[in-house]
Design a protein around this motif. Sequence first.
Motif, PDB file in Angstrom:
ATOM      1  N   UNK A  71      10.655  -8.744   5.568  1.00  0.00           N
ATOM      2  CA  UNK A  71      11.023 -10.122   5.906  1.00  0.00           C
ATOM      3  C   UNK A  71      12.328 -10.158   6.698  1.00  0.00           C
ATOM      4  N   UNK A  72      12.320 -10.957   7.759  1.00  0.00           N
ATOM      5  CA  UNK A  72      13.526 -11.068   8.586  1.00  0.00           C
ATOM      6  C   UNK A  72      14.648 -11.708   7.775  1.00  0.00           C
ATOM      7  N   UNK A  73      15.827 -11.090   7.821  1.00  0.00           N
ATOM      8  CA  UNK A  73      16.964 -11.561   7.029  1.00  0.00           C
ATOM      9  C   UNK A  73      17.992 -12.182   7.959  1.00  0.00           C
TER      10      UNK A  73
ATOM     11  N   UNK B 191      22.071 -27.404   9.023  1.00  0.00           N
ATOM     12  CA  UNK B 191      21.789 -25.980   8.818  1.00  0.00           C
ATOM     13  C   UNK B 191      20.289 -25.801   8.965  1.00  0.00           C
ATOM     14  N   UNK B 192      19.882 -24.985   9.923  1.00  0.00           N
ATOM     15  CA  UNK B 192      18.450 -24.768  10.140  1.00  0.00           C
ATOM     16  C   UNK B 192      18.080 -23.347   9.733  1.00  0.00           C
ATOM     17  N   UNK B 193      17.000 -23.226   8.962  1.00  0.00           N
ATOM     18  CA  UNK B 193      16.427 -21.939   8.587  1.00  0.00           C
ATOM     19  C   UNK B 193      15.064 -21.852   9.239  1.00  0.00           C
ATOM     20  N   UNK B 194      14.853 -20.842  10.090  1.00  0.00           N
ATOM     21  CA  UNK B 194      13.569 -20.722  10.766  1.00  0.00           C
ATOM     22  C   UNK B 194      13.384 -19.285  11.234  1.00  0.00           C
ATOM     23  N   UNK B 195      12.167 -18.793  11.147  1.00  0.00           N
ATOM     24  CA  UNK B 195      11.881 -17.444  11.618  1.00  0.00           C
ATOM     25  C   UNK B 195      11.842 -17.385  13.137  1.00  0.00           C
ATOM     26  N   UNK B 196      11.711 -18.547  13.772  1.00  0.00           N
ATOM     27  CA  UNK B 196      11.629 -18.642  15.230  1.00  0.00           C
ATOM     28  C   UNK B 196      12.998 -19.031  15.785  1.00  0.00           C
TER      29      UNK B 196
ATOM     30  N   UNK C 205      18.488 -17.508  11.191  1.00  0.00           N
ATOM     31  CA  UNK C 205      17.233 -17.037  11.765  1.00  0.00           C
ATOM     32  C   UNK C 205      16.656 -15.982  10.828  1.00  0.00           C
ATOM     33  N   UNK C 206      15.524 -16.322  10.213  1.00  0.00           N
ATOM     34  CA  UNK C 206      14.923 -15.377   9.294  1.00  0.00           C
ATOM     35  C   UNK C 206      13.847 -16.022   8.452  1.00  0.00           C
ATOM     36  N   UNK C 207      13.243 -15.212   7.599  1.00  0.00           N
ATOM     37  CA  UNK C 207      12.217 -15.644   6.679  1.00  0.00           C
ATOM     38  C   UNK C 207      12.797 -16.626   5.665  1.00  0.00           C
TER      39      UNK C 207
END
Length: 567
Positions: A198-200, A308-313, A328-330
């Motif tokens: 998973x992207x961290x 605050x944005x959490x996104x894999x993209x 940026x991550x899972x």
Amino acid sequence: MRSSTTMRPSTSCSRRLTGGEAVVRALAAHGTDLAFGIPGTHNLEIYRHLGTYGIRHIAPRHEQGAGYAADGYARTTGRPGIAITTTGPALLNIAAAVGQAYSDSVPLLVVSPGMPLRHPRQPVGLLHETHGQSEMFGSIAAFGHRVSSVGEIDAAVARAFTLFRGERPRPVHIEIPLDLLETAEEVGPARLAPAAAPARPAPKAVRAAAAALGAARRPAMVLGGGARGAAEECLALALAEQLDAPVVTTANGKGVVPESHPLSVGVALHSRAVRDWLADCDVVLAVGTELAESDVWCDDLELRGTLIRVDIDPAQMYVGLPAGIALVGDARTALADLRHAAWAPRGGSADVPEGREAAAALRAALLAETAERDARWLPYLAAIRSVLPPEAILTSDSAQCCYYGALPHLPVDPPGRYLHPTGFGTLGYALPAAIGAKAAAPERQVVALSGDGGLQFTVQELATAAQLRLPLPVVVFDNGGYGEIRDEMAARGDTPDAVDLAQVDLSALARAYGGHGVRVSAPDELARALRTALDTPGPTVITVPEEPAVHDTPGPLEALDAPGQPE
């Protein structure tokens, strides 16, 4: 699920495979056990090998239905949905489902033949010939891959599964020239997509986000479909409780946290009161959401605090409202890191309401805003909720009863799911998606919600459910046509035109397809009909009229009467 006794051909040695067997071998090697589609002249070499590799198949009555069923399977399992079509019109039929999967970030793999390798660019009238077939799907899917050899098929399938596992999941089209499907070439062992951790998010960004959240006086959380990976471990809910932050979800985020929880506001970004409250929050944590117009139903969403944005993209950090702090991550990894980060002292004052109080006030404001418009659906939605167990799956359509009614007013708690076609807004999703969900989880109860207009886009899939003998209630709110467009015309001062549809006896239609049908006129009748339908093999259309019926129909308490069954 795949039988443990299924014998699978070896995937570890070099041997000669046709293109058709190569693609089936590659799918099986990646864990595929079910595919949806319709056989055609050009894809028979693919169908020839499905059973040998232990892949079950469901044949809907239209390729659009196959796409929506594969979508429903993917949303239910978290694994890619697989659809197989033939060339030309069949592939064009599934295009709407591909567009919906792209909009809602659903892992959908469409496999089809294409014109032969040396087919001239100038159309010559070959059966199912379509100009620019591969290019077209490359523009509506995450990517399209036309292979040029049998040996390349493994790489194309592995490329698709790499996207599904490690990036923002979106649909992919793989095209195999029809001459390659029958051509045998020497190929090596099956090539698999690499395992991806998973992207961290960057530790510095996590520390900055934790400091902002810890010091927030009025924190809020907005959860989208990208937050679903954090639902199993209840990470989103645990963080909300840690922050004492009210939680608002998008349509695709519905049910990521229990909607019965006192911090949950539910699907409410379309509420003016909720948007005004978010604008006044000093920190908003948005997880796995575009904050798009299809979620907020307007183009003037304003957030004056830190976003605050959490996104894999990573591209999402600059779309719409830019991120003040970008993680940026899972989602699962990011929320776990946030929970365990060093927290700054929490701010706050006596004049700021606690999170639970704020959430309760927002829920009340949402109900007050929508009371007049949505009142007609609330008793029926309460009846549906009273019958279904917590793990039930509901699918819905682009219908007023769904986006005005069920999305905000029918609560869902994990592990239940609510599958809705959000950004693309297709019609006809609910029924085939419910078939895909039921095929994915036969032990769970599945109910489709639709309107009379949307149902008729894919109503032929009642035959699919009947053939599979799936106990599948389809609750249809019948307002005599396209109610939303009718209302929009009236709001513009136009005379409504082309929105009133001739009355259809949906109960009789369901019976004609081999299912069952019943008409109800009160919530308690709906509850009784729903209980019966959940225990009756085959689909049951339960019609709830929103306007006076213009023809005689069976009474609401009449026994369901499938052909060959006693009344």
